[in-house]
Design a protein around this motif. Structure first.
Motif, PDB file in Angstrom:
ATOM      1  N   LEU A  74     -48.829  57.357 -75.255  1.00 12.78           N
ATOM      2  CA  LEU A  74     -47.927  57.123 -74.122  1.00 12.78           C
ATOM      3  C   LEU A  74     -47.063  58.359 -73.852  1.00 12.78           C
ATOM      4  O   LEU A  74     -46.838  58.740 -72.694  1.00 12.78           O
ATOM      5  N   LEU A  75     -46.578  58.987 -74.935  1.00 11.98           N
ATOM      6  CA  LEU A  75     -45.758  60.188 -74.764  1.00 11.98           C
ATOM      7  C   LEU A  75     -46.564  61.308 -74.088  1.00 11.98           C
ATOM      8  O   LEU A  75     -46.077  61.985 -73.180  1.00 11.98           O
ATOM      9  N   GLY A  76     -47.796  61.471 -74.541  1.00 14.48           N
ATOM     10  CA  GLY A  76     -48.651  62.512 -73.949  1.00 14.48           C
ATOM     11  C   GLY A  76     -48.942  62.229 -72.489  1.00 14.48           C
ATOM     12  O   GLY A  76     -48.881  63.117 -71.637  1.00 14.48           O
ATOM     13  N   ARG A  77     -49.232  60.978 -72.189  1.00 17.06           N
ATOM     14  CA  ARG A  77     -49.540  60.621 -70.795  1.00 17.06           C
ATOM     15  C   ARG A  77     -48.315  60.781 -69.905  1.00 17.06           C
ATOM     16  O   ARG A  77     -48.419  61.251 -68.768  1.00 17.06           O
ATOM     17  N   SER A  78     -47.141  60.414 -70.432  1.00 17.66           N
ATOM     18  CA  SER A  78     -45.898  60.566 -69.644  1.00 17.66           C
ATOM     19  C   SER A  78     -45.628  62.034 -69.354  1.00 17.66           C
ATOM     20  O   SER A  78     -45.216  62.398 -68.246  1.00 17.66           O
ATOM     21  N   TYR A  79     -45.855  62.885 -70.355  1.00 16.23           N
ATOM     22  CA  TYR A  79     -45.637  64.326 -70.163  1.00 16.23           C
ATOM     23  C   TYR A  79     -46.542  64.850 -69.039  1.00 16.23           C
ATOM     24  O   TYR A  79     -46.083  65.551 -68.126  1.00 16.23           O
ATOM     25  N   VAL A  80     -47.811  64.511 -69.128  1.00  9.08           N
ATOM     26  CA  VAL A  80     -48.767  65.006 -68.122  1.00  9.08           C
ATOM     27  C   VAL A  80     -48.412  64.492 -66.736  1.00  9.08           C
ATOM     28  O   VAL A  80     -48.367  65.252 -65.755  1.00  9.08           O
ATOM     29  N   ASP A  81     -48.138  63.178 -66.637  1.00 13.04           N
ATOM     30  CA  ASP A  81     -47.836  62.603 -65.324  1.00 13.04           C
ATOM     31  C   ASP A  81     -46.567  63.198 -64.726  1.00 13.04           C
ATOM     32  O   ASP A  81     -46.463  63.360 -63.505  1.00 13.04           O
ATOM     33  N   PHE A  82     -45.600  63.501 -65.561  1.00  9.06           N
ATOM     34  CA  PHE A  82     -44.321  64.009 -65.046  1.00  9.06           C
ATOM     35  C   PHE A  82     -44.425  65.464 -64.606  1.00  9.06           C
ATOM     36  O   PHE A  82     -44.107  65.808 -63.474  1.00  9.06           O
ATOM     37  N   PHE A  83     -44.875  66.325 -65.496  1.00  9.80           N
ATOM     38  CA  PHE A  83     -44.841  67.761 -65.190  1.00  9.80           C
ATOM     39  C   PHE A  83     -45.990  68.201 -64.279  1.00  9.80           C
ATOM     40  O   PHE A  83     -45.859  69.188 -63.573  1.00  9.80           O
ATOM     41  N   ARG A  84     -47.102  67.495 -64.301  1.00 11.77           N
ATOM     42  CA  ARG A  84     -48.221  67.909 -63.455  1.00 11.77           C
ATOM     43  C   ARG A  84     -47.975  67.590 -61.988  1.00 11.77           C
ATOM     44  O   ARG A  84     -48.544  68.233 -61.108  1.00 11.77           O
ATOM     45  N   ASN A  85     -47.120  66.620 -61.716  1.00  3.94           N
ATOM     46  CA  ASN A  85     -46.909  66.177 -60.347  1.00  3.94           C
ATOM     47  C   ASN A  85     -45.646  66.748 -59.707  1.00  3.94           C
ATOM     48  O   ASN A  85     -45.237  66.283 -58.646  1.00  3.94           O
ATOM     49  N   ILE A 130     -53.682  71.883 -69.060  1.00  4.56           N
ATOM     50  CA  ILE A 130     -54.548  72.190 -70.202  1.00  4.56           C
ATOM     51  C   ILE A 130     -54.684  70.970 -71.112  1.00  4.56           C
ATOM     52  O   ILE A 130     -55.733  70.754 -71.728  1.00  4.56           O
ATOM     53  N   ALA A 131     -53.641  70.144 -71.185  1.00  6.61           N
ATOM     54  CA  ALA A 131     -53.728  68.924 -71.993  1.00  6.61           C
ATOM     55  C   ALA A 131     -54.860  68.032 -71.495  1.00  6.61           C
ATOM     56  O   ALA A 131     -55.600  67.445 -72.300  1.00  6.61           O
ATOM     57  N   GLU A 132     -55.002  67.923 -70.183  1.00  5.87           N
ATOM     58  CA  GLU A 132     -56.083  67.100 -69.637  1.00  5.87           C
ATOM     59  C   GLU A 132     -57.448  67.729 -69.913  1.00  5.87           C
ATOM     60  O   GLU A 132     -58.436  67.023 -70.133  1.00  5.87           O
ATOM     61  N   ILE A 133     -57.512  69.055 -69.878  1.00  8.29           N
ATOM     62  CA  ILE A 133     -58.775  69.733 -70.196  1.00  8.29           C
ATOM     63  C   ILE A 133     -59.140  69.494 -71.662  1.00  8.29           C
ATOM     64  O   ILE A 133     -60.294  69.223 -72.000  1.00  8.29           O
ATOM     65  N   VAL A 134     -58.134  69.577 -72.543  1.00  5.00           N
ATOM     66  CA  VAL A 134     -58.382  69.342 -73.972  1.00  5.00           C
ATOM     67  C   VAL A 134     -58.836  67.899 -74.188  1.00  5.00           C
ATOM     68  O   VAL A 134     -59.799  67.632 -74.928  1.00  5.00           O
ATOM     69  N   ARG A 135     -58.156  66.975 -73.539  1.00  5.41           N
ATOM     70  CA  ARG A 135     -58.541  65.564 -73.688  1.00  5.41           C
ATOM     71  C   ARG A 135     -59.971  65.334 -73.201  1.00  5.41           C
ATOM     72  O   ARG A 135     -60.770  64.654 -73.850  1.00  5.41           O
ATOM     73  N   GLY A 136     -60.298  65.927 -72.059  1.00  2.00           N
ATOM     74  CA  GLY A 136     -61.656  65.776 -71.541  1.00  2.00           C
ATOM     75  C   GLY A 136     -62.692  66.395 -72.470  1.00  2.00           C
ATOM     76  O   GLY A 136     -63.783  65.852 -72.642  1.00  2.00           O
ATOM     77  N   GLY A 137     -62.344  67.528 -73.082  1.00  2.00           N
ATOM     78  CA  GLY A 137     -63.271  68.170 -74.010  1.00  2.00           C
ATOM     79  C   GLY A 137     -63.568  67.298 -75.208  1.00  2.00           C
ATOM     80  O   GLY A 137     -64.729  67.161 -75.628  1.00  2.00           O
ATOM     81  N   PHE A 138     -62.535  66.664 -75.764  1.00  3.18           N
ATOM     82  CA  PHE A 138     -62.758  65.797 -76.925  1.00  3.18           C
ATOM     83  C   PHE A 138     -63.481  64.517 -76.529  1.00  3.18           C
ATOM     84  O   PHE A 138     -64.276  63.978 -77.298  1.00  3.18           O
ATOM     85  N   LYS A 139     -63.197  64.025 -75.327  1.00  6.98           N
ATOM     86  CA  LYS A 139     -63.902  62.819 -74.879  1.00  6.98           C
ATOM     87  C   LYS A 139     -65.385  63.095 -74.653  1.00  6.98           C
ATOM     88  O   LYS A 139     -66.215  62.177 -74.706  1.00  6.98           O
ATOM     89  N   ALA A 140     -65.714  64.357 -74.368  1.00  2.94           N
ATOM     90  CA  ALA A 140     -67.116  64.705 -74.125  1.00  2.94           C
ATOM     91  C   ALA A 140     -67.945  64.714 -75.400  1.00  2.94           C
ATOM     92  O   ALA A 140     -69.171  64.726 -75.340  1.00  2.94           O
ATOM     93  N   VAL A 141     -67.281  64.752 -76.550  1.00  3.12           N
ATOM     94  CA  VAL A 141     -68.014  64.740 -77.820  1.00  3.12           C
ATOM     95  C   VAL A 141     -68.480  63.317 -78.095  1.00  3.12           C
ATOM     96  O   VAL A 141     -67.670  62.379 -78.112  1.00  3.12           O
TER      97      VAL A 141
END
Length: 387
Positions: A113-124, A267-278
């Motif tokens: 939740l903390l990671g998602r809140s960070y991304v949603d807040f600063f990316r937008n 970059i957090a979303e790119i990292v998350r997508g990279g790990f999800k691709a494994v």
């Protein structure tokens, strides 16, 4: 139809040559028209202005500058300032993005939740708004007499001060290159296939690749130091200002924080997508082989995720390098700002913008070439593609 035009390859080559000729005519015609317009307004075109003195000073420069320096030297300093901000900003964004991205891949709901809140807040929030916000924060820090101290850092409204080496700029730059070589060379020596010796027998070469550049860095620092001053300069309060140490200007601090936080969200979303691709089967296979979760992460998931995220990461890095141009909004002396001031001072608009475009083109093409080389080096080859 002549006989040679019946060949498809010949027709394609002629069409491409015709297209290039049309483009050249349009470009040359535009260039000539611009020259005639400038001459009609009694304005001098060409790059002769590069050798003239600028007549103004820079507030931030990694190399020594003065108002009597020519324009070409200020362009060099501007490119160096942009690269300096870009490299440190990318490193900070990668660190933040890596931590947040991994938090988002964990099963812990709080961290997720903390990671998602960070991304949603600063990316937008637009980057330019974040630049202004952080600039307001760093310029409203306490005065030098009431400066806050955090470990080796002294923070005031006039900048952030940190201990620094009493070494000349060029010597410090050369020492930095040597330290960078001490970090990169051991990895290259340990993994390259250009050395005939097996990797397990390269321990001596790896240590030599590490200690050699490190010794060179120490020697450069000792040669370039000021003998009359201590090697380490510490910031101390003197009169109404802080003396000594390395001052990080509020403009640079604001840009660094903005790029690090804003870029980290992407970059957090790119990292998350990279790990999800494994694939999940890869992790299960690692567990079946008896690997611990930590071994599974570093030996299986992380290398596979890097292959997936590297192409997207390269695009993000190039975008962030271009985002350094927003420094002009708060007065940071990057390449873009120096070109803008040059246009106002000299009136050489077309030439200055051409230099700006060529500079950013060279920086971003070099960055893309480096990432393409890394991507090619770690790509699966031969029998590896079967798995």
């Amino acid at each position: 139809m002549p006989g040679f035009l019946r060949n498809q390859k010949v027709r394609n080559a002629l069409l491409q040559a015709l297209f290039v000729a049309v483009v050249l005519i349009v470009v040359l015609g535009g260039w000539r028209n611009a020259q005639q317009t400038l001459e009609a307004q009694n304005m001098v075109s060409g790059f002769g202005f590069l050798n003239k003195s600028t007549g103004w000073d820079l507030t931030f420069s990694l190399l020594p500058t003065s108002s009597s320096d020519p324009y070409w030297w200020f362009f060099v300093v501007g490119i160096l300032n942009t690269l300096f901000l870009g490299i440190i900003g990318l490193a900070l964004a990668t660190l933040i993005g890596g931590i947040i991205g991994i938090m988002r891949t964990l099963d812990n709901p709080v961290l997720n939740l903390l990671g998602r809140s960070y991304v949603d807040f600063f990316r937008n929030i637009p980057l330019i708004l974040q630049v202004f916000f952080w600039y307001a924060v760093v310029t409203h820090l306490p005065s030098p007499r009431e400066a806050a101290t955090f470990g080796p850092l002294t923070m005031s409204s006039r900048g952030i001060y940190m201990p620094a080496l009493n070494v000349g700029g060029w010597y410090l730059f050369a020492a930095g290159v040597a330290v960078l070589a001490a970090i990169i060379l051991p990895f290259w020596v340990g993994r390259t296939r250009r050395i005939a010796r097996p990797p397990e027998d390269r321990r001596g070469l790896v240590w030599a690749a590490f200690l050699g550049p490190l010794a060179a860095a120490i020697a450069i620092i000792l040669i370039g130091r000021d003998p009359a001053e201590p090697l380490l300069s510490l910031p101390t309060l003197g009169g109404l200002n802080i003396r000594g140490g390395l001052r990080i200007s509020p403009e640079f601090s604001a840009m660094l924080i903005s790029i690090g936080i804003y870029g980290g969200a992407y970059i957090a979303e790119i990292v998350r997508g990279g790990f999800k691709a494994v694939g999940k089967g890869q992790t299960e296979a690692a567990h079946a082989l008896g690997l611990t979760p930590l071994q599974s992460f570093f030996r299986i998931r992380l290398p596979l995720a890097l292959r997936a995220m590297l192409p997207i990461l390269a695009n993000q890095y190039i975008w962030l390098i271009k985002a350094t141009t927003m420094g002009i909004a708060i007065g940071f002396n990057d390449f873009f700002m120096i070109v803008a001031v040059t246009i106002n001072q000299s009136g050489q608009t077309i030439e200055a913008i051409a230099i700006l475009m060529a500079g950013f083109l060279a920086i971003n093409l070099t960055l893309a070439a480096i990432f393409n080389r890394i991507n090619k080096a770690i790509a699966l080859k031969g029998n590896q593609l079967r798995s």
